[in-house]
Scaffold this motif. Sequence first.
Motif, PDB file in Angstrom:
ATOM      1  N   VAL A   5       0.820  -1.215   0.000  1.00 46.43           N
ATOM      2  CA  VAL A   5       0.000   0.000   0.000  1.00 46.43           C
ATOM      3  C   VAL A   5       0.852   1.262   0.000  1.00 46.43           C
ATOM      4  N   TRP A   6       1.851   1.314   0.872  1.00 45.80           N
ATOM      5  CA  TRP A   6       2.648   2.534   1.052  1.00 45.80           C
ATOM      6  C   TRP A   6       4.018   2.473   0.400  1.00 45.80           C
ATOM      7  N   GLY A   7       4.494   1.287   0.072  1.00 46.55           N
ATOM      8  CA  GLY A   7       5.842   1.168  -0.464  1.00 46.55           C
ATOM      9  C   GLY A   7       5.902   1.066  -1.965  1.00 46.55           C
ATOM     10  N   GLY A   8       4.810   1.399  -2.635  1.00 47.42           N
ATOM     11  CA  GLY A   8       4.782   1.312  -4.098  1.00 47.42           C
ATOM     12  C   GLY A   8       4.443  -0.062  -4.615  1.00 47.42           C
ATOM     13  N   GLY A   9       3.904  -0.929  -3.737  1.00 54.19           N
ATOM     14  CA  GLY A   9       3.580  -2.297  -4.128  1.00 54.19           C
ATOM     15  C   GLY A   9       2.309  -2.412  -4.950  1.00 54.19           C
ATOM     16  N   TRP A  10       1.849  -3.649  -5.129  1.00 56.90           N
ATOM     17  CA  TRP A  10       0.825  -3.931  -6.133  1.00 56.90           C
ATOM     18  C   TRP A  10      -0.534  -3.303  -5.837  1.00 56.90           C
ATOM     19  N   LEU A  11      -0.893  -3.171  -4.571  1.00 59.79           N
ATOM     20  CA  LEU A  11      -2.171  -2.524  -4.274  1.00 59.79           C
ATOM     21  C   LEU A  11      -2.135  -1.038  -4.629  1.00 59.79           C
ATOM     22  N   ALA A  12      -1.001  -0.405  -4.379  1.00 58.67           N
ATOM     23  CA  ALA A  12      -0.857   0.997  -4.759  1.00 58.67           C
ATOM     24  C   ALA A  12      -0.887   1.177  -6.272  1.00 58.67           C
ATOM     25  N   GLN A  13      -0.551   0.135  -7.032  1.00 57.97           N
ATOM     26  CA  GLN A  13      -0.470   0.230  -8.488  1.00 57.97           C
ATOM     27  C   GLN A  13      -1.795  -0.031  -9.190  1.00 57.97           C
ATOM     28  N   LEU A  14      -2.850  -0.339  -8.425  1.00 61.26           N
ATOM     29  CA  LEU A  14      -4.138  -0.650  -9.049  1.00 61.26           C
ATOM     30  C   LEU A  14      -4.668   0.515  -9.879  1.00 61.26           C
ATOM     31  N   GLY A  15      -4.321   1.732  -9.487  1.00 60.65           N
ATOM     32  CA  GLY A  15      -4.769   2.886 -10.257  1.00 60.65           C
ATOM     33  C   GLY A  15      -3.972   3.076 -11.528  1.00 60.65           C
ATOM     34  N   ALA A  16      -2.652   3.077 -11.417  1.00 57.80           N
ATOM     35  CA  ALA A  16      -1.794   3.329 -12.575  1.00 57.80           C
ATOM     36  C   ALA A  16      -1.882   2.205 -13.598  1.00 57.80           C
ATOM     37  N   LYS A  17      -2.043   0.959 -13.149  1.00 62.67           N
ATOM     38  CA  LYS A  17      -2.021  -0.178 -14.070  1.00 62.67           C
ATOM     39  C   LYS A  17      -3.401  -0.605 -14.549  1.00 62.67           C
ATOM     40  N   LEU A  18      -4.429  -0.472 -13.674  1.00 61.44           N
ATOM     41  CA  LEU A  18      -5.769  -0.948 -14.031  1.00 61.44           C
ATOM     42  C   LEU A  18      -6.801   0.165 -14.103  1.00 61.44           C
ATOM     43  N   GLY A  19      -6.396   1.385 -13.818  1.00 66.03           N
ATOM     44  CA  GLY A  19      -7.332   2.496 -13.892  1.00 66.03           C
ATOM     45  C   GLY A  19      -8.345   2.557 -12.766  1.00 66.03           C
ATOM     46  N   LEU A  20      -8.038   1.917 -11.630  1.00 62.11           N
ATOM     47  CA  LEU A  20      -8.953   1.929 -10.490  1.00 62.11           C
ATOM     48  C   LEU A  20      -8.611   3.103  -9.580  1.00 62.11           C
ATOM     49  N   GLY A  21      -9.158   4.276  -9.930  1.00 57.53           N
ATOM     50  CA  GLY A  21      -8.907   5.473  -9.132  1.00 57.53           C
ATOM     51  C   GLY A  21      -7.426   5.751  -8.991  1.00 57.53           C
ATOM     52  N   HIS A  22      -7.017   6.037  -7.755  1.00 59.12           N
ATOM     53  CA  HIS A  22      -5.607   6.262  -7.440  1.00 59.12           C
ATOM     54  C   HIS A  22      -4.969   5.012  -6.835  1.00 59.12           C
ATOM     55  N   GLY A  23      -5.570   3.851  -7.076  1.00 58.85           N
ATOM     56  CA  GLY A  23      -5.088   2.635  -6.428  1.00 58.85           C
ATOM     57  C   GLY A  23      -5.526   2.600  -4.975  1.00 58.85           C
ATOM     58  N   ALA A  24      -5.005   1.658  -4.219  1.00 63.48           N
ATOM     59  CA  ALA A  24      -5.348   1.562  -2.801  1.00 63.48           C
ATOM     60  C   ALA A  24      -4.838   2.805  -2.078  1.00 63.48           C
ATOM     61  N   VAL A  25      -5.745   3.540  -1.445  1.00 62.96           N
ATOM     62  CA  VAL A  25      -5.409   4.790  -0.769  1.00 62.96           C
ATOM     63  C   VAL A  25      -5.701   4.645   0.722  1.00 62.96           C
ATOM     64  N   ASP A  26      -4.702   4.935   1.526  1.00 64.72           N
ATOM     65  CA  ASP A  26      -4.835   4.845   2.986  1.00 64.72           C
ATOM     66  C   ASP A  26      -3.912   5.909   3.563  1.00 64.72           C
ATOM     67  N   PHE A  27      -4.455   7.091   3.817  1.00 67.24           N
ATOM     68  CA  PHE A  27      -3.606   8.227   4.136  1.00 67.24           C
ATOM     69  C   PHE A  27      -2.686   7.968   5.316  1.00 67.24           C
ATOM     70  N   ALA A  28      -3.234   7.511   6.444  1.00 61.28           N
ATOM     71  CA  ALA A  28      -2.407   7.361   7.648  1.00 61.28           C
ATOM     72  C   ALA A  28      -2.527   6.001   8.310  1.00 61.28           C
TER      73      ALA A  28
END
Length: 540
Positions: free
Chosen positions: A220-243
Amino acid sequence: MSCKISKSALINGLILAAVIILLLALPAWAGDPTGTATGSAADIPAAQAGTPTLEELATAAGKLKIGLNFVWTLLAGFLVFFMQAGFALVETGFTRAKNAAHTMAMNLMVFLVGAVGFFVLGFGLMFGGLGAVANLGGTPPLTHELTAGGWGLLGLKGFFLSGDAYDVGVFALFLFQMVFMDTAVTIPTGAMAERVKFSAIVLGSFFIAMFLYPIFGNWVWGGGWLAQLGAKLGLGHGAVDFAGSGVVHSIGGAAGLAGALILGPRLGKYRNGKPAAIPGHDIPMAVLGTIILFFGWFGFNPGSTLSGSDLRIAVVAVNTMMAGAVGGLTSMLYTWWRQGKPDPSMMCNGVLAGLVAITAPSAFVNGPVACLIGAVAGILVVWSVYFFDHILKIDDPVGAISVHLVNGLWGLLAVGLFADGTYGAGWNGVGADSYLGVAGQGVTGLFYGDPGQLVAQLINMAVAFAWGFGASYVFYKVLDKIIGIRVTPEAEEQGLDIPEMGALAYPDFMLTFGDTYSTEAISTGQPAYDKRRREVAVHN
């Protein structure tokens, strides 16, 4: 021989002293009382002192900005560290006096173990492939990520903070992230309190700090696959969890659920299939702990900007404050309505539930929505405690599962529903484009036009629970087979302070018990009671 000073001489001396002080104060001898002359071109490093070039001015401005970010990030980290005191007080207050030293010691120990485990391995797995953190000056060493088909899985740099990770930006990031990890490691101690071996918590803390938390954190925070859901699959901004509603609280809560499930309920918790209340011994202590946690949360959420120059801090701080306040208020009112009394313990859990729930969306929603998120959390925690206690019959002495797991998931969902698009352009590499100076699109939820963000959040929620609970269940199950993670019935009846810690929390008091377990209960560990158990503190 005695020396007496007359009253008139004393008065004259005081008048003379006053006159001297007044005469000294009259001249304008002050150096720079308004600060207008303090801080000038002479304070900027330059080849020619006092006349810095444009490039030297730009360098000084950049260092000032990054320095401000460092100070804010470290200060926020110190606030989050102080939350450890809050957790210790809440958990100890909600448990019984005979286990107070054991519960307090667990809350201290998890920080010691967690810090070492995260330093050795966890930080590298989580952030080793993060890349540049612009707010902290770039952190250039963190660029090694294990990938599969272009999807990030694990970081591979920064172990022991050694080599080129010996970098001020990396060290600042480590301190802030380490205290977040400590929060996750602390949560299971509440769910497993009053019947778990101290050694099991030691080993479990290493597991969480070195593997469970950092691996999901990387996704989620280290640039891993959940964070990439947006850039790679167009799902919003990917997994977002501010804090960290998911990364910190859901993962810690899921680990607590797995541990509590394997441990089973405390002796005497269920009689004839119905839960019996086992009151905590010091509610004022728990209330004080809740207030400390509330205070520390202002480091937890606003600190996650990693920037003292990001003015969104104001929105994050107010959203955090209002969600916590409304969560506690709605929990109090709902309990008052249902039970006829405003239960202080549920009021505390309502506050914490609101704070947990707002942790993920705090930067992306407006004030009224923050209040709504807190209100839902305040009711949800009451329902959840009843569900786990009465329906699933999972014994959670402090309500940690309901506060952290359930409301952590609610916080992730809230991002997908209520993010209003005013902040987060460029989050996870999405929406950073601009045209003619117009900022890109921030994180946007379903109700503001982006259903893809909701899909990303639902995936995030499912993975958080599956990973947090599944991996923890396997770990605690194996550990239980090897060493046994539950204390003996005799130790549990006596209280864990002496059997586990060798020291009483309250040595000046003698704890006596009006009722005892049957022989069958002691031999089988089942909660067979002759009559309702009482615990009384009697002064020696």
